[in-house]
Design a protein around this motif. Structure first.
Motif, PDB file in Angstrom:
ATOM      1  N   TYR A  50       3.463  -4.882   4.892  1.00  0.00           N
ATOM      2  CA  TYR A  50       2.990  -3.878   3.946  1.00  0.00           C
ATOM      3  C   TYR A  50       3.568  -2.511   4.286  1.00  0.00           C
ATOM      4  O   TYR A  50       4.053  -1.784   3.428  1.00  0.00           O
ATOM      5  N   LEU A 110       0.280   6.194  -1.683  1.00  0.00           N
ATOM      6  CA  LEU A 110       1.568   5.580  -1.954  1.00  0.00           C
ATOM      7  C   LEU A 110       1.632   5.094  -3.391  1.00  0.00           C
ATOM      8  O   LEU A 110       2.658   4.669  -3.872  1.00  0.00           O
ATOM      9  N   CYS A 122       5.906   0.026   2.198  1.00  0.00           N
ATOM     10  CA  CYS A 122       5.537   1.427   1.966  1.00  0.00           C
ATOM     11  C   CYS A 122       6.662   2.350   2.386  1.00  0.00           C
ATOM     12  O   CYS A 122       6.990   3.319   1.703  1.00  0.00           O
ATOM     13  N   THR A 164       9.384   2.327  -0.113  1.00  0.00           N
ATOM     14  CA  THR A 164       8.994   3.078  -1.312  1.00  0.00           C
ATOM     15  C   THR A 164       9.117   4.570  -1.080  1.00  0.00           C
ATOM     16  O   THR A 164       9.653   5.309  -1.909  1.00  0.00           O
TER      17      THR A 164
END
Length: 302
Positions: free
Chosen positions: A204, A278, A208, A211
């Motif tokens: 994860y 996020l 993130c 991104t």
DNA sequence: CTACGAGGTGAATTTACTTCA
DNA sequence: GATGAAGTAAATTCACCTCGT
């Protein structure tokens, strides 16, 4: 201790950066459903891998293909639960015979059953007694839990990942195991859960990071474009309001300009409300648009 | 087909720590 | 506050298994 699972924390448990004793909380609070449980196939040997859906498909496949071994199959099918009354049900599958599997399989089931019965970890009545003391050898024997035992343990673990002494005792009795064995199983199970959760968290965080990197790249590009425009005053004055960011000088609120171009839909990363988020933010109303005002002023002047 | 080594898995042990009476 | 018991996480050991060669 078992009451601790009342206070489940929802969402992601970031055990990576967790300091000190928070870790303890996290593991106790880790929602089981974060990692999806999967029932094993009928013929499948119950292993940790088989009970979970992993991201790593290769390892999953491997574990799955490894499936069951004759050892536990024999235990579950032939010896273990054939007697529902549990009179002669050595529930644990101990591979107490050293040597190759094929050799052991050649032997009769009765031998195994007898060995398992006499060797359910810790020949002494003490919970912590040393291994299968019968041999006199100090070699510790490998216990294999049967499919049914593992299933019941898993089911119990789903309900609460820690056991109070009463629960432990009852479960041990039900499984025909020592309480210590149940305890150890739960310890190991929690460790495995945490490990898997850490892997999930890692994935994860990686996403993130990607991104954010992408977002950063995009914003830098936008800054460059704005700087370039600023260098040519003519264009600067006639330009449309900036694409994403407008700052109110009085209240310092950043908002997305409604009159902006297609890129205005992008989130404003510096908005206090979503600085730590996020997830792309919702557009907020524009409190003030100094750019628009400025351009109006200049146009009327000229 | 067998033997062997590598690597994975999971039960059990050890150690260090926290909590609580 | 000191102390010991109990519980737990983390690290480690070790027996056993599967798989490729």
């Amino acid at each position: 201790m078992a009451d601790k699972d009342d206070e489940f924390c929802l969402g992601l448990s970031l055990s990576l950066g967790c300091g000190d004793y928070q870790k303890k909380k996290i593991i106790n609070q880790t929602p089981i459903n974060v990692i999806q449980l999967q029932k094993p196939l009928p013929n499948q040997r119950v292993s940790f891998n088989n009970l979970f859906l992993f991201h790593d498909r290769s390892s999953e496949t491997r574990s799955f293909l490894r499936g069951f071994d004759g050892n536990s199959l024999r235990a579950s099918a032939a010896a273990v639960f054939e007697d529902e009354n549990g009179v002669s049900s050595p529930n644990s599958t101990v591979s107490s015979v050293s040597g190759k599997r094929s050799e052991r399989e050649g032997n009769g089931d009765e031998n195994d059953a007898v060995e398992r019965a006499s060797c359910s970890r810790g020949g002494s009545e003490d919970d912590d007694g040393g291994g299968c003391g019968g041999d006199g050898e100090s070699s510790r024997k490998k216990l294999r839990l049967s499919k049914e035992q593992s299933l019941l343990l898993e089911e119990t673990f789903k309900e609460h990942n820690t056991l109070n002494p009463k629960q432990k005792q009852a479960l041990a009795k039900q499984l025909n195991l020592k309480p210590r064995q149940v305890e150890v199983w739960f310890q190991n199970r929690r460790a495995r859960t945490k490990l898997k959760q850490t892997e999930v968290d890692c994935e994860y965080l990686k996403r993130c990071c990607e991104t954010l990197t992408e977002e950063n790249r995009r914003l830098q590009k936008e800054v460059q474009e704005l700087r370039a425009l600023k260098l040519s005053p003519q264009l600067y004055m006639q330009m449309n309001p900036p694409t994403t960011l407008t700052m109110c000088p009085s209240c310092e609120r950043v908002a997305v300009s409604s009159a902006s171009s297609s890129s205005a839909a992008a989130p404003s990363a510096s908005t206090p409300a979503n600085r730590n988020s996020l997830v792309p933010s919702v557009q907020r109303p524009v409190p003030v648009n100094p750019w628009a005002a400025m351009s109006l002023q200049n146009r009327s002047r000229s």
